[in-house]
Structure formats: C-alpha cells, structure tokens
Design a protein around this motif. Structure first.
Motif, PDB file in Angstrom:
ATOM      1  N   ASP A  11       0.861  -1.189   0.000  1.00 21.01           N
ATOM      2  CA  ASP A  11       0.000   0.000   0.000  1.00 21.01           C
ATOM      3  C   ASP A  11       0.890   1.228   0.000  1.00 21.01           C
ATOM      4  O   ASP A  11       1.492   1.574   1.018  1.00 21.01           O
ATOM      5  N   GLU A  14       0.006   4.050   2.562  1.00 21.70           N
ATOM      6  CA  GLU A  14       0.361   3.701   3.934  1.00 21.70           C
ATOM      7  C   GLU A  14       1.874   3.739   4.128  1.00 21.70           C
ATOM      8  O   GLU A  14       2.372   4.202   5.159  1.00 21.70           O
ATOM      9  N   GLU A  17       3.008   7.298   4.473  1.00 21.14           N
ATOM     10  CA  GLU A  17       2.655   7.835   5.792  1.00 21.14           C
ATOM     11  C   GLU A  17       3.671   7.392   6.840  1.00 21.14           C
ATOM     12  O   GLU A  17       4.083   8.174   7.702  1.00 21.14           O
TER      13      GLU A  17
END
Length: 210
Positions: A11, A14, A17
């Motif tokens: 992902d 993600e 982040e």
C-alpha cells in the motif's frame, strides 16, 4: 507481471505515511534506508522500485505533507481580509505543530534544516518550498493592498517574511517542548504586531481567544 521486489498487498499511501513519520522524527540524514524500509514494511528493492530511492521518497513525503498537514494554510489564504488570513494562519499553525498524533514541530523544518554537502540539494529543496510559501503570502498581501484592505504603503514582502518567521519559530519551539498554550500566546502577540505594523483593517468580530 508484478514489479520485482514488490510484496503482495503493498500500500503506497500507507508506506508514505510511515516514511513521513520516520523523516519527521529523524530528519533526512538521520533516517537510514534500513529505518525507512522497516517502518514501511517493505524491502530495499521495493523502496527503489516504487519510489526511486531515498531522496525521491523524501520529496514524495514532503508533497504528501503539504497536501495533508498544510491544508490549514490554504484555508487561511482564502480568508477575506489580510488580518483574517494572518489570524487563521498563526492560530492554526500553533495547532498543527502541537498535534498529539504527529511529531512536534514541522516536517519542512525538522526534515533537513542542516544537511551535509552531499545532501545539500535536500536542504535547498526544503528552503525553496518555504520561500515559495512566503512569496504566496506576499502575493496575497499585494492583493489586499489592491483591494484597499491594506494601506498603499504596506510592504507585502516584509509582512509575509515576518509571519513566516513566526510560524517557523513556532515549529522549532514546539519541537523543543514548548506547550501549545505558550505558543498560542506568542501567536496572539505576533498577530497584534502584524495589525499594528501593517495598518490592516480589523474585522468587527476580531477578538483574541481566551
């Protein structure tokens, strides 16, 4: 055919982040590729395949930060008067640099204020980003002068520089552990200073929060 080295279920959002958190806490130079891949849950080939390398990853992280964490600045710029622009910018900046779900301070400050010669382009990239924000604020004040919201003799560039210095100072002090309330007090003093120095029109409802 799946990209080589890319794990199933990867992902990208993600992973970005998680990388943001590492860069913010450790700075560009302090964040090793091993630190980044461990936090992102991927291996080194995946990092290079998906993001192009550490510097490219950092630039993507900064873009994500600008889009998400700096949304308050876009809200501030949309305010109808120069005073309200600055009031929103200063007050929301205090909240942003003291968020409990983020590292204290600001990614663009902590990320790479000081870098070795080898990583000078990273420091230059961050400095250019901050100066671009300052120029955008100066342009907003130029518009305020044209609209009669600021007096004709106001200096948009100097006013913008003052406001940006305050917000950057907030970030540094927040990272040093200064409380949100103390920063809020500083923001209100700076707002009063801006109003006095600029001759900005104060809206009728302008008040300092308790």
């Amino acid at each position: 055919m799946p990209q080589r080295g890319r794990p199933r279920g990867f992902d990208a959002d993600e992973a970005l982040e998680r990388a943001l958190e590492v860069f913010w806490r450790q700075g560009y130079e302090g964040a090793s590729v091993t630190d980044l891949t461990a936090a992102m849950g991927i291996n080194k080939p995946s990092l290079y395949a998906a993001f192009g390398g550490k510097e490219e990853l950092f630039r993507k992280v900064v873009a994500r930060y600008a889009e998400q964490d700096m949304e308050y600045a876009r809200t501030a710029f949309a305010q109808p008067t120069a005073y309200e622009v600055v009031a929103t910018l200063l007050r929301e900046n205090v909240l942003a640099v003291t968020r409990p779900d983020r590292p204290a301070g600001c990614l663009s400050i902590q990320g790479g204020t000081a870098c070795s010669t080898e990583n000078a382009p990273v420091a230059g990239f961050l400095a250019a980003s901050r100066l671009a924000g300052e120029r955008a604020l100066a342009d907003r004040f130029v518009r305020a002068v044209a609209e009669g919201d600021l007096p004709a003799d106001a200096d948009p560039a100097a006013l913008a520089r003052f406001v940006m210095i305050v917000t950057e100072g907030h970030a540094i002090h927040a990272a040093a552990g200064v409380s949100r309330e103390d920063l809020r007090q500083a923001a209100e003093i700076a707002l009063a200073g801006f109003a006095a120095a600029s001759g900005a029109r104060l809206p009728e409802h302008a008040t300092n929060p308790a």
